[in-house]
Enzyme design. Sequence first.
Site, PDB file in Angstrom:
ATOM      1  CB  SER A 184      -0.965  -0.005   1.179  1.00 52.30           C
ATOM      2  OG  SER A 184      -0.279  -0.238   2.381  1.00 52.30           O
ATOM      3  CG  HIS A 212      -3.709  -1.042  -2.399  1.00 49.12           C
ATOM      4  ND1 HIS A 212      -4.235   0.226  -2.363  1.00 49.12           N
ATOM      5  CD2 HIS A 212      -3.370  -1.349  -1.126  1.00 49.12           C
ATOM      6  CE1 HIS A 212      -4.194   0.680  -1.124  1.00 49.12           C
ATOM      7  NE2 HIS A 212      -3.676  -0.258  -0.353  1.00 49.12           N
ATOM      8  CE  LYS A 243      -7.520   0.829   0.803  1.00 47.73           C
ATOM      9  NZ  LYS A 243      -6.675  -0.019   1.637  1.00 47.73           N
TER      10      LYS A 243
END
Length: 381
Positions: A184, A212, A243
């Site tokens: 990250s 991610h 996200k």
Amino acid sequence: MPDLSSWLASRLAEVDQAQLRRRLRVVDSPQLTTVRQHGRELANFSSNDYLGLASDDRLREAALVAIDEWGVGSGASRLISGTQRPHEQLEHAIADFKSVEAALVFANGFAAAIGTIPAIVGKGDVIILDKLSHACLVDGARMSGATLRVFPHNRLQRLEDHLRWARKTHPLANILVITESVFSMDGDRAPLREIVELKERYGAWLLLDEAHAMGVIGAQGRGLAWECGVADRVELQMGTLGKALGASGGYIAGSCCLIDWLINRARAFIFSTAPPAAIAAAATAAIEIVRSEAGERLRDRLWANIRNCSAEAESAIIPVLIGDAGEAVAASERLLDAGFWVPAVRFPTVPKGGARLRISLSAAHTDEQINHLKNEVFREL
Ligand SMILES: *Cc1c(COP(=O)(O)O)cnc(C)c1O
């Protein structure tokens, strides 16, 4: 004993002294590629909303329809007041997307980690995790009571040393390897195929945090495990819906037995009020988009933006290493003055001396925004 507030005031002064004080910044707009802060428009390079879905009309609509039907609050934990249909639909959508038997949704990715890890391993077991693993993975590992071993970031030889040690000294233990698809704060990827080979050679399990990578990497945005062709060999696939999916929530995907076990043992699931049905409905809509042709176009656009920013980047996260915490903050402030929101990341999010600017890119950024940013950031260096 001092009173609490004066004691904390002196602790905060120490944090200030070390240039590590964090403050909230109020924003008066949705997470778009420009945001309004104190009446100023800023180009936003701070958000993990990689596909620009966080304020997408289709997600809004799905949430609004669900609010009409289900109201806002969920009443209690799902084991107490029942699973509202949108949660079940979301879990089916995740399982189908990941081609696994089942999935379980938590309030967020953090809860998924601290709920799952202690449910799977405990005292007498061994956890081996990458040094740069996210705080929720570290906390989950600590809470489990298992013996912890940390390997230097992405160093396969050191991972293997720990695996060999664990097998030898704890012959009957369960061993859990924990890593991330995309790290990250560095934006680089784990050597996943090799890690899968290693954990299998030593009879360990793997928890892979795809926070991610979900929506960004692999066919249809299914993640790194899919991209590397090892999805069916990763026992615990974890991720967030907050996200690239533009909603909120965390998930674990895997076998039916795994999910049934977590429903019975994951404390962050059992003892926490279910998230609103509207959020689940929005996340389900996001998965549909991510898998579709339109999702493919968003990913193409995101990767074009990533390439424009950096030839070597492995993800939508582009760190610009500064080193000193105070200098990183000053650089971020100068970018703010120039109209760019690029957060400075400092200890303990990154190691001491590893302070950096963290640029996050979105499919929604325009070429112009990115070209301007590059000019400003290069000026900083
Ligand atoms: C953001 C993040 C999480 C936590 O997910 P939330 O849904 O934001 O709680 C977990 N792991 C990694 C690697 C992350 O970056």
